[in-house]
Design a protein around this motif. Structure first.
Motif, PDB file in Angstrom:
ATOM      1  N   GLU A   9       0.549  -1.277   0.515  1.00 23.44           N
ATOM      2  CA  GLU A   9      -0.060   0.071   0.381  1.00 23.44           C
ATOM      3  C   GLU A   9       1.249   1.288   0.022  1.00 23.44           C
ATOM      4  O   GLU A   9       1.695   1.285   0.948  1.00 23.44           O
ATOM      5  CB  GLU A   9      -1.156  -0.248   0.859  1.00 23.44           C
ATOM      6  N   PRO A  37      -8.253  -5.392  -8.242  1.00 22.48           N
ATOM      7  CA  PRO A  37      -9.568  -5.494  -8.896  1.00 22.48           C
ATOM      8  C   PRO A  37     -10.173  -4.694  -9.827  1.00 22.48           C
ATOM      9  O   PRO A  37     -10.378  -3.754  -9.440  1.00 22.48           O
ATOM     10  CB  PRO A  37      -9.977  -6.903  -7.562  1.00 22.48           C
ATOM     11  N   ARG A  93      -1.589  -3.751 -10.610  1.00 25.12           N
ATOM     12  CA  ARG A  93      -2.090  -5.229  -9.475  1.00 25.12           C
ATOM     13  C   ARG A  93      -2.623  -6.408 -10.443  1.00 25.12           C
ATOM     14  O   ARG A  93      -3.264  -6.171 -11.538  1.00 25.12           O
ATOM     15  CB  ARG A  93      -2.938  -5.422  -8.395  1.00 25.12           C
ATOM     16  N   SER A  97      -0.873 -10.032  -6.428  1.00 22.97           N
ATOM     17  CA  SER A  97      -0.891  -9.748  -5.524  1.00 22.97           C
ATOM     18  C   SER A  97      -1.817 -10.301  -4.673  1.00 22.97           C
ATOM     19  O   SER A  97      -2.218 -10.962  -3.502  1.00 22.97           O
ATOM     20  CB  SER A  97      -2.008  -8.786  -5.971  1.00 22.97           C
ATOM     21  N   TYR A 101      -1.218 -11.057  -1.200  1.00 25.98           N
ATOM     22  CA  TYR A 101      -1.935 -10.805   0.116  1.00 25.98           C
ATOM     23  C   TYR A 101      -2.601 -12.069   0.771  1.00 25.98           C
ATOM     24  O   TYR A 101      -2.977 -11.858   1.856  1.00 25.98           O
ATOM     25  CB  TYR A 101      -2.932  -9.838  -0.427  1.00 25.98           C
ATOM     26  N   GLN A 102      -3.718 -12.674   0.144  1.00 23.47           N
ATOM     27  CA  GLN A 102      -3.995 -14.037   0.493  1.00 23.47           C
ATOM     28  C   GLN A 102      -2.628 -14.880   0.698  1.00 23.47           C
ATOM     29  O   GLN A 102      -3.287 -15.531   2.004  1.00 23.47           O
ATOM     30  CB  GLN A 102      -5.236 -14.305  -0.821  1.00 23.47           C
ATOM     31  N   ARG A 143      -0.154   7.297   2.661  1.00 24.22           N
ATOM     32  CA  ARG A 143      -2.025   6.930   1.796  1.00 24.22           C
ATOM     33  C   ARG A 143      -2.683   7.252   2.851  1.00 24.22           C
ATOM     34  O   ARG A 143      -3.638   7.976   1.931  1.00 24.22           O
ATOM     35  CB  ARG A 143      -1.858   4.955   1.731  1.00 24.22           C
ATOM     36  N   LEU A 153      -7.981  -3.818   2.936  1.00 27.12           N
ATOM     37  CA  LEU A 153      -6.575  -4.730   3.484  1.00 27.12           C
ATOM     38  C   LEU A 153      -5.968  -3.334   4.036  1.00 27.12           C
ATOM     39  O   LEU A 153      -5.705  -3.945   4.950  1.00 27.12           O
ATOM     40  CB  LEU A 153      -6.821  -4.742   2.234  1.00 27.12           C
TER      41      LEU A 153
HETATM   42  P1  TMP Z   1      -5.627  -0.434  -5.002  1.00 29.22           P
HETATM   43  O1  TMP Z   1      -6.659  -0.437  -6.729  1.00 29.22           O
HETATM   44  O2  TMP Z   1      -5.591   0.609  -3.796  1.00 29.22           O
HETATM   45  O3  TMP Z   1      -4.753  -1.093  -5.077  1.00 29.22           O
HETATM   46  O4  TMP Z   1      -6.628  -1.558  -3.919  1.00 29.22           O
HETATM   47  C1  TMP Z   1      -6.525  -3.166  -4.391  1.00 29.22           C
HETATM   48  C2  TMP Z   1      -6.078  -3.450  -3.106  1.00 29.22           C
HETATM   49  O5  TMP Z   1      -6.663  -5.148  -3.324  1.00 29.22           O
HETATM   50  C3  TMP Z   1      -4.933  -3.303  -2.334  1.00 29.22           C
HETATM   51  O6  TMP Z   1      -5.078  -3.317  -0.491  1.00 29.22           O
HETATM   52  C4  TMP Z   1      -4.620  -5.226  -2.868  1.00 29.22           C
HETATM   53  C5  TMP Z   1      -5.826  -6.314  -2.499  1.00 29.22           C
HETATM   54  N1  TMP Z   1      -5.723  -6.962  -3.107  1.00 29.22           N
HETATM   55  C6  TMP Z   1      -5.677  -8.468  -3.083  1.00 29.22           C
HETATM   56  O7  TMP Z   1      -5.637  -8.731  -1.660  1.00 29.22           O
HETATM   57  N2  TMP Z   1      -5.603  -9.578  -3.796  1.00 29.22           N
HETATM   58  C7  TMP Z   1      -5.288  -9.364  -5.053  1.00 29.22           C
HETATM   59  O8  TMP Z   1      -5.393 -10.535  -5.785  1.00 29.22           O
HETATM   60  C8  TMP Z   1      -5.708  -7.945  -5.663  1.00 29.22           C
HETATM   61  C9  TMP Z   1      -5.484  -7.921  -6.946  1.00 29.22           C
HETATM   62  C10 TMP Z   1      -5.117  -7.384  -4.543  1.00 29.22           C
END
Ligand code: TMP
Length: 211
Positions: A9, A37, A93, A97, A101-102, A143, A153
Protein backbone atom coordinates in the motif's frame (compact mmCIF):
# COMPACT_ATOMS: atom_id res chain seq x y z
CA UNK A 1 3.25 -7.30 -24.08
CA UNK A 2 1.67 -7.74 -20.67
CA UNK A 3 3.15 -5.55 -17.91
CA UNK A 4 1.97 -5.51 -14.29
CA UNK A 5 2.72 -3.17 -11.39
CA UNK A 6 2.77 -4.56 -7.88
CA UNK A 7 3.63 -3.27 -4.45
CA UNK A 8 2.56 -2.68 -0.87
CA UNK A 9 0.00 0.00 0.00
CA UNK A 10 1.11 3.58 -0.65
CA UNK A 11 3.82 2.68 -3.15
CA UNK A 12 2.39 5.21 -5.63
CA UNK A 13 1.50 2.56 -8.25
CA UNK A 14 -1.69 4.24 -9.40
CA UNK A 15 -0.07 7.61 -10.22
CA UNK A 16 2.98 5.92 -11.73
CA UNK A 17 0.95 3.69 -14.04
CA UNK A 18 -0.94 6.69 -15.46
CA UNK A 19 2.33 8.52 -16.18
CA UNK A 20 3.87 5.40 -17.69
CA UNK A 21 0.85 4.88 -19.97
CA UNK A 22 1.14 8.50 -21.16
CA UNK A 23 4.86 8.10 -21.83
CA UNK A 24 4.39 4.88 -23.82
CA UNK A 25 1.60 6.43 -25.90
CA UNK A 26 3.95 9.32 -26.74
CA UNK A 27 6.43 6.70 -27.96
CA UNK A 28 3.76 5.38 -30.32
CA UNK A 29 2.61 2.30 -28.42
CA UNK A 30 -1.06 1.38 -28.22
CA UNK A 31 -1.64 1.03 -24.50
CA UNK A 32 -4.51 -0.41 -22.46
CA UNK A 33 -4.34 0.70 -18.84
CA UNK A 34 -6.34 -1.34 -16.37
CA UNK A 35 -6.41 -2.54 -12.76
CA UNK A 36 -7.39 -5.35 -10.41
CA UNK A 37 -9.72 -6.01 -8.86
CA UNK A 38 -11.89 -4.46 -11.56
CA UNK A 39 -11.13 -3.54 -15.15
CA UNK A 40 -14.52 -4.72 -16.42
CA UNK A 41 -18.12 -3.87 -15.52
CA UNK A 42 -18.48 -7.13 -13.59
CA UNK A 43 -15.03 -6.76 -12.05
CA UNK A 44 -15.89 -3.30 -10.77
CA UNK A 45 -18.96 -4.71 -8.98
CA UNK A 46 -16.74 -7.37 -7.38
CA UNK A 47 -14.24 -4.63 -6.43
CA UNK A 48 -16.93 -2.67 -4.61
CA UNK A 49 -17.89 -5.76 -2.60
CA UNK A 50 -14.25 -6.65 -1.82
CA UNK A 51 -13.31 -3.16 -0.68
CA UNK A 52 -16.42 -2.29 1.30
CA UNK A 53 -15.16 -1.68 4.86
CA UNK A 54 -18.61 -2.75 6.13
CA UNK A 55 -17.97 -6.33 4.90
CA UNK A 56 -16.19 -7.31 8.12
CA UNK A 57 -17.57 -10.88 8.06
CA UNK A 58 -15.96 -11.77 4.72
CA UNK A 59 -13.88 -14.95 5.10
CA UNK A 60 -10.40 -15.33 3.57
CA UNK A 61 -11.68 -17.99 1.14
CA UNK A 62 -14.59 -15.82 -0.02
CA UNK A 63 -12.13 -12.98 -0.49
CA UNK A 64 -9.70 -14.96 -2.64
CA UNK A 65 -12.48 -16.45 -4.79
CA UNK A 66 -13.81 -12.94 -5.47
CA UNK A 67 -10.37 -11.70 -6.53
CA UNK A 68 -10.07 -14.76 -8.79
CA UNK A 69 -13.55 -14.21 -10.27
CA UNK A 70 -12.71 -10.60 -11.09
CA UNK A 71 -9.46 -11.79 -12.72
CA UNK A 72 -11.14 -14.50 -14.84
CA UNK A 73 -13.54 -11.94 -16.30
CA UNK A 74 -10.74 -9.43 -16.80
CA UNK A 75 -8.45 -11.84 -18.68
CA UNK A 76 -11.18 -13.11 -21.03
CA UNK A 77 -12.98 -9.84 -21.65
CA UNK A 78 -10.14 -7.31 -21.77
CA UNK A 79 -6.56 -8.50 -21.35
CA UNK A 80 -6.29 -11.42 -23.77
CA UNK A 81 -8.11 -9.65 -26.64
CA UNK A 82 -5.88 -6.56 -26.19
CA UNK A 83 -2.71 -8.68 -26.24
CA UNK A 84 -3.94 -10.54 -29.31
CA UNK A 85 -4.45 -7.16 -31.00
CA UNK A 86 -0.77 -6.36 -30.33
CA UNK A 87 -1.39 -3.75 -27.62
CA UNK A 88 0.67 -3.13 -24.51
CA UNK A 89 -1.43 -3.97 -21.46
CA UNK A 90 -0.48 -2.14 -18.25
CA UNK A 91 -2.23 -3.60 -15.23
CA UNK A 92 -2.24 -2.16 -11.70
CA UNK A 93 -1.98 -5.44 -9.69
CA UNK A 94 -2.58 -8.97 -11.01
CA UNK A 95 -2.24 -12.55 -9.73
CA UNK A 96 0.95 -11.82 -7.76
CA UNK A 97 -1.21 -9.68 -5.45
CA UNK A 98 -3.19 -12.81 -4.59
CA UNK A 99 -0.03 -14.72 -3.67
CA UNK A 100 1.31 -11.78 -1.63
CA UNK A 101 -1.92 -10.71 0.15
CA UNK A 102 -3.99 -13.90 0.46
CA UNK A 103 -0.98 -16.26 0.60
CA UNK A 104 1.72 -14.49 2.60
CA UNK A 105 -0.67 -12.01 4.27
CA UNK A 106 -3.66 -14.22 5.14
CA UNK A 107 -1.75 -17.49 5.27
CA UNK A 108 -3.80 -19.41 2.66
CA UNK A 109 -2.10 -22.44 1.11
CA UNK A 110 0.24 -21.28 -1.68
CA UNK A 111 -0.17 -24.39 -3.86
CA UNK A 112 -3.96 -23.94 -3.82
CA UNK A 113 -3.55 -20.28 -4.75
CA UNK A 114 -1.32 -21.17 -7.70
CA UNK A 115 -3.96 -23.67 -8.90
CA UNK A 116 -6.73 -21.10 -8.50
CA UNK A 117 -4.65 -18.54 -10.37
CA UNK A 118 -4.11 -20.92 -13.27
CA UNK A 119 -7.89 -21.48 -13.46
CA UNK A 120 -8.63 -17.74 -13.38
CA UNK A 121 -5.96 -16.70 -15.88
CA UNK A 122 -6.01 -19.74 -18.18
CA UNK A 123 -2.22 -19.75 -17.67
CA UNK A 124 -1.64 -16.14 -18.79
CA UNK A 125 1.39 -14.61 -17.03
CA UNK A 126 2.84 -11.11 -17.21
CA UNK A 127 5.92 -10.66 -19.42
CA UNK A 128 7.24 -8.06 -16.98
CA UNK A 129 6.31 -7.20 -13.39
CA UNK A 130 7.49 -4.00 -11.74
CA UNK A 131 7.62 -4.09 -7.96
CA UNK A 132 7.31 -0.59 -6.50
CA UNK A 133 8.86 -1.34 -3.16
CA UNK A 134 8.43 0.77 -0.04
CA UNK A 135 8.73 0.28 3.70
CA UNK A 136 5.27 -0.68 5.01
CA UNK A 137 4.88 2.08 7.58
CA UNK A 138 6.10 4.73 5.15
CA UNK A 139 3.63 3.47 2.53
CA UNK A 140 0.63 3.39 4.88
CA UNK A 141 1.45 6.92 6.09
CA UNK A 142 1.73 8.16 2.48
CA UNK A 143 -1.68 6.72 1.71
CA UNK A 144 -3.28 8.54 4.60
CA UNK A 145 -1.62 11.85 3.74
CA UNK A 146 -2.68 11.40 0.11
CA UNK A 147 -6.30 11.12 1.31
CA UNK A 148 -6.84 8.00 -0.85
CA UNK A 149 -9.88 5.77 -0.44
CA UNK A 150 -9.18 3.27 2.38
CA UNK A 151 -10.26 -0.32 1.70
CA UNK A 152 -10.75 -3.42 3.88
CA UNK A 153 -7.12 -4.46 3.41
CA UNK A 154 -5.71 -1.06 4.33
CA UNK A 155 -7.30 -1.57 7.72
CA UNK A 156 -5.22 -4.71 8.43
CA UNK A 157 -2.39 -4.58 11.03
CA UNK A 158 1.09 -3.44 10.07
CA UNK A 159 2.31 -7.03 10.59
CA UNK A 160 -0.08 -8.21 7.85
CA UNK A 161 1.39 -5.67 5.41
CA UNK A 162 4.91 -6.68 6.44
CA UNK A 163 4.13 -10.29 5.52
CA UNK A 164 2.73 -9.06 2.18
CA UNK A 165 5.94 -7.15 1.46
CA UNK A 166 8.06 -10.18 2.35
CA UNK A 167 5.86 -12.17 -0.04
CA UNK A 168 6.66 -9.75 -2.83
CA UNK A 169 10.38 -10.04 -2.13
CA UNK A 170 10.11 -13.84 -2.26
CA UNK A 171 8.19 -13.73 -5.57
CA UNK A 172 10.69 -11.32 -7.13
CA UNK A 173 13.65 -13.45 -5.99
CA UNK A 174 12.05 -16.62 -7.39
CA UNK A 175 11.56 -15.19 -10.91
CA UNK A 176 14.29 -12.58 -11.47
CA UNK A 177 13.74 -12.66 -15.25
CA UNK A 178 10.18 -11.38 -14.88
CA UNK A 179 10.49 -8.96 -11.94
CA UNK A 180 12.23 -5.60 -11.66
CA UNK A 181 12.27 -4.01 -8.20
CA UNK A 182 12.19 -0.22 -8.01
CA UNK A 183 12.68 1.82 -4.83
CA UNK A 184 9.38 3.73 -4.58
CA UNK A 185 10.38 5.83 -1.56
CA UNK A 186 11.68 8.67 -3.74
CA UNK A 187 10.16 11.65 -5.57
CA UNK A 188 7.56 10.69 -8.20
CA UNK A 189 9.67 11.88 -11.17
CA UNK A 190 12.73 9.84 -10.10
CA UNK A 191 10.64 6.69 -9.77
CA UNK A 192 9.03 7.45 -13.14
CA UNK A 193 12.39 7.72 -14.92
CA UNK A 194 13.41 4.28 -13.63
CA UNK A 195 10.06 2.79 -14.62
CA UNK A 196 10.12 4.22 -18.15
CA UNK A 197 13.73 3.13 -18.70
CA UNK A 198 13.02 -0.42 -17.53
CA UNK A 199 9.86 -0.75 -19.59
CA UNK A 200 11.33 0.70 -22.79
CA UNK A 201 14.32 -1.63 -22.58
CA UNK A 202 12.03 -4.62 -22.13
CA UNK A 203 9.66 -3.54 -24.91
CA UNK A 204 12.45 -3.25 -27.44
CA UNK A 205 13.80 -6.68 -26.43
CA UNK A 206 10.28 -8.12 -26.71
CA UNK A 207 9.80 -6.64 -30.19
CA UNK A 208 13.17 -7.94 -31.36
CA UNK A 209 12.40 -11.33 -29.87
CA UNK A 210 8.65 -11.93 -29.44
CA UNK A 211 7.77 -15.03 -27.34
P1 TMP B 1 -5.61 -0.72 -4.74
O1 TMP B 1 -6.47 -0.52 -5.93
O2 TMP B 1 -5.55 0.45 -3.84
O3 TMP B 1 -4.26 -1.28 -5.05
O4 TMP B 1 -6.39 -1.77 -3.85
C1 TMP B 1 -6.48 -3.09 -4.14
C2 TMP B 1 -6.46 -3.83 -2.83
O5 TMP B 1 -6.79 -5.19 -3.04
C3 TMP B 1 -5.09 -3.80 -2.17
O6 TMP B 1 -5.26 -3.67 -0.77
C4 TMP B 1 -4.52 -5.18 -2.47
C5 TMP B 1 -5.76 -6.03 -2.55
N1 TMP B 1 -5.65 -7.20 -3.42
C6 TMP B 1 -5.59 -8.46 -2.86
O7 TMP B 1 -5.61 -8.59 -1.64
N2 TMP B 1 -5.52 -9.55 -3.67
C7 TMP B 1 -5.55 -9.44 -5.04
O8 TMP B 1 -5.49 -10.46 -5.75
C8 TMP B 1 -5.62 -8.11 -5.61
C9 TMP B 1 -5.63 -7.94 -7.10
C10 TMP B 1 -5.67 -7.03 -4.78
Amino acid sequence: MFITLEGPEGSGKSSQIGLLAGFLREQGYEVVQTREPGGTRIGDQIRACLHDVANTEMTAVTEVLLYAASRAQHVDELIRPALQAGKVVLCDRFADSTIAYQGYGRGLNLDNLHTLTRIATGGLKPDLTLLLDIDVERGLARRQVGGEEMNRLDLEAVTFHQRVRRGYHALAAAEPGRWITIDADRPVDEVQVDLCTAVLARLSRHQANPA
